[in-house]
Design a protein around this motif. Sequence first.
Motif, PDB file in Angstrom:
ATOM      1  N   UNK A  55      -2.615  -4.559   2.869  1.00 48.79           N
ATOM      2  CA  UNK A  55      -1.672  -4.055   1.875  1.00 48.79           C
ATOM      3  C   UNK A  55      -2.448  -3.584   0.652  1.00 48.79           C
ATOM      4  N   UNK A  56      -1.799  -2.769  -0.151  1.00 44.79           N
ATOM      5  CA  UNK A  56      -2.423  -2.247  -1.364  1.00 44.79           C
ATOM      6  C   UNK A  56      -1.409  -2.304  -2.505  1.00 44.79           C
ATOM      7  N   UNK A  57      -1.917  -2.480  -3.716  1.00 43.38           N
ATOM      8  CA  UNK A  57      -1.053  -2.551  -4.889  1.00 43.38           C
ATOM      9  C   UNK A  57      -1.754  -1.839  -6.038  1.00 43.38           C
ATOM     10  N   UNK A  58      -0.975  -1.186  -6.874  1.00 42.23           N
ATOM     11  CA  UNK A  58      -1.553  -0.436  -7.982  1.00 42.23           C
ATOM     12  C   UNK A  58      -1.777  -1.363  -9.175  1.00 42.23           C
ATOM     13  N   UNK A  59      -2.918  -1.198  -9.821  1.00 37.49           N
ATOM     14  CA  UNK A  59      -3.264  -1.955 -11.027  1.00 37.49           C
ATOM     15  C   UNK A  59      -3.794  -0.958 -12.055  1.00 37.49           C
ATOM     16  N   UNK A  60      -3.290  -1.043 -13.274  1.00 36.57           N
ATOM     17  CA  UNK A  60      -3.684  -0.111 -14.325  1.00 36.57           C
ATOM     18  C   UNK A  60      -4.612  -0.789 -15.320  1.00 36.57           C
ATOM     19  N   UNK A  61      -5.703  -0.112 -15.655  1.00 38.34           N
ATOM     20  CA  UNK A  61      -6.619  -0.606 -16.687  1.00 38.34           C
ATOM     21  C   UNK A  61      -7.103   0.580 -17.506  1.00 38.34           C
ATOM     22  N   UNK A  62      -7.036   0.438 -18.817  1.00 35.03           N
ATOM     23  CA  UNK A  62      -7.432   1.518 -19.734  1.00 35.03           C
ATOM     24  C   UNK A  62      -6.706   2.827 -19.430  1.00 35.03           C
ATOM     25  N   UNK A 105      -6.844  -3.055  -2.661  1.00 35.30           N
ATOM     26  CA  UNK A 105      -6.594  -3.197  -1.229  1.00 35.30           C
ATOM     27  C   UNK A 105      -6.985  -4.616  -0.819  1.00 35.30           C
ATOM     28  N   UNK A 106      -6.094  -5.284  -0.086  1.00 35.95           N
ATOM     29  CA  UNK A 106      -6.357  -6.675   0.287  1.00 35.95           C
ATOM     30  C   UNK A 106      -6.005  -6.892   1.759  1.00 35.95           C
ATOM     31  N   UNK A 107      -6.832  -7.677   2.435  1.00 35.87           N
ATOM     32  CA  UNK A 107      -6.596  -8.040   3.836  1.00 35.87           C
ATOM     33  C   UNK A 107      -6.428  -9.551   3.928  1.00 35.87           C
ATOM     34  N   UNK A 108      -5.400  -9.983   4.657  1.00 35.60           N
ATOM     35  CA  UNK A 108      -5.068 -11.398   4.805  1.00 35.60           C
ATOM     36  C   UNK A 108      -4.844 -11.684   6.284  1.00 35.60           C
ATOM     37  N   UNK A 109      -5.245 -12.876   6.751  1.00 31.23           N
ATOM     38  CA  UNK A 109      -4.982 -13.205   8.150  1.00 31.23           C
ATOM     39  C   UNK A 109      -3.616 -13.879   8.283  1.00 31.23           C
ATOM     40  N   UNK A 144       2.965 -11.637   4.077  1.00 33.35           N
ATOM     41  CA  UNK A 144       1.779 -12.436   3.730  1.00 33.35           C
ATOM     42  C   UNK A 144       0.848 -11.653   2.809  1.00 33.35           C
ATOM     43  N   UNK A 145       0.599 -10.410   3.162  1.00 32.95           N
ATOM     44  CA  UNK A 145      -0.296  -9.593   2.337  1.00 32.95           C
ATOM     45  C   UNK A 145       0.336  -9.285   0.986  1.00 32.95           C
TER      46      UNK A 145
END
Length: 217
Positions: free
Chosen positions: A57-64, A71-75, A142-143
């Motif tokens: 899964x992927x999630x947006x994160x804003x900085x500056x 992007x994160x992978x989980x079992x 889970x992700x």
Amino acid sequence: MRWRALMLPRMVEELLAARGIELTYETVRRWSVKFGLCIAQRIRSTALAKGDKWHLDEVVVTSNGKKHWLWRAVDQHGAVLDVLVQSRRDRHAAGRLMRKLLKKHGRSPRVLIADKLRSYAAANRDLGLNVEHRQHKGLNNRAENSHQPTRVREKVMRRFKSARHLQRFTSVHDQVANLFMHCRYSANAQDKRQARTQAFDAWKTVTSGSLQDRLAS
């Protein structure tokens, strides 16, 4: 245990001051930078084999003012396999995460689970993986739930300072969370206490070795 509790350096400074230990929050921050990744690597090297279902899964994160994609992978057990901060959300970014997973774990998953983002299917074809690929939003909780600690940290810090800062935090925090994961899912109080004791013993082992290795370098 700063990474475990999602505490800011100033909070750690106050807790230590209450115990008669005087140091500055900047010292805590420098220790986190110096020893964090080393501890995460030790945890990863001593961890048990991960599951054969990969939830991506992927999630947006804003900085500056700039958007980054985490992007994160989980079992299937909830253990975080890897994280990768990238500037894009396309097949190339998905492929980069999957190549990193394949290189690190040395094998393909039995099942690949993702949401309906087409980039995952495209990356799967590009890599020629002969694995079952399931795409359904409801299967990927889970992700999606694994992003919650990152959101908490983001809120406490009023956003991450940079993509590098985000990558460093998630790389360390997720491995520490994996170490204490079984404490959350124990069936009863006795099993929970036993799992917690084992986790703290493992924590002492990886931190003592990591500190010695880092100080010797």
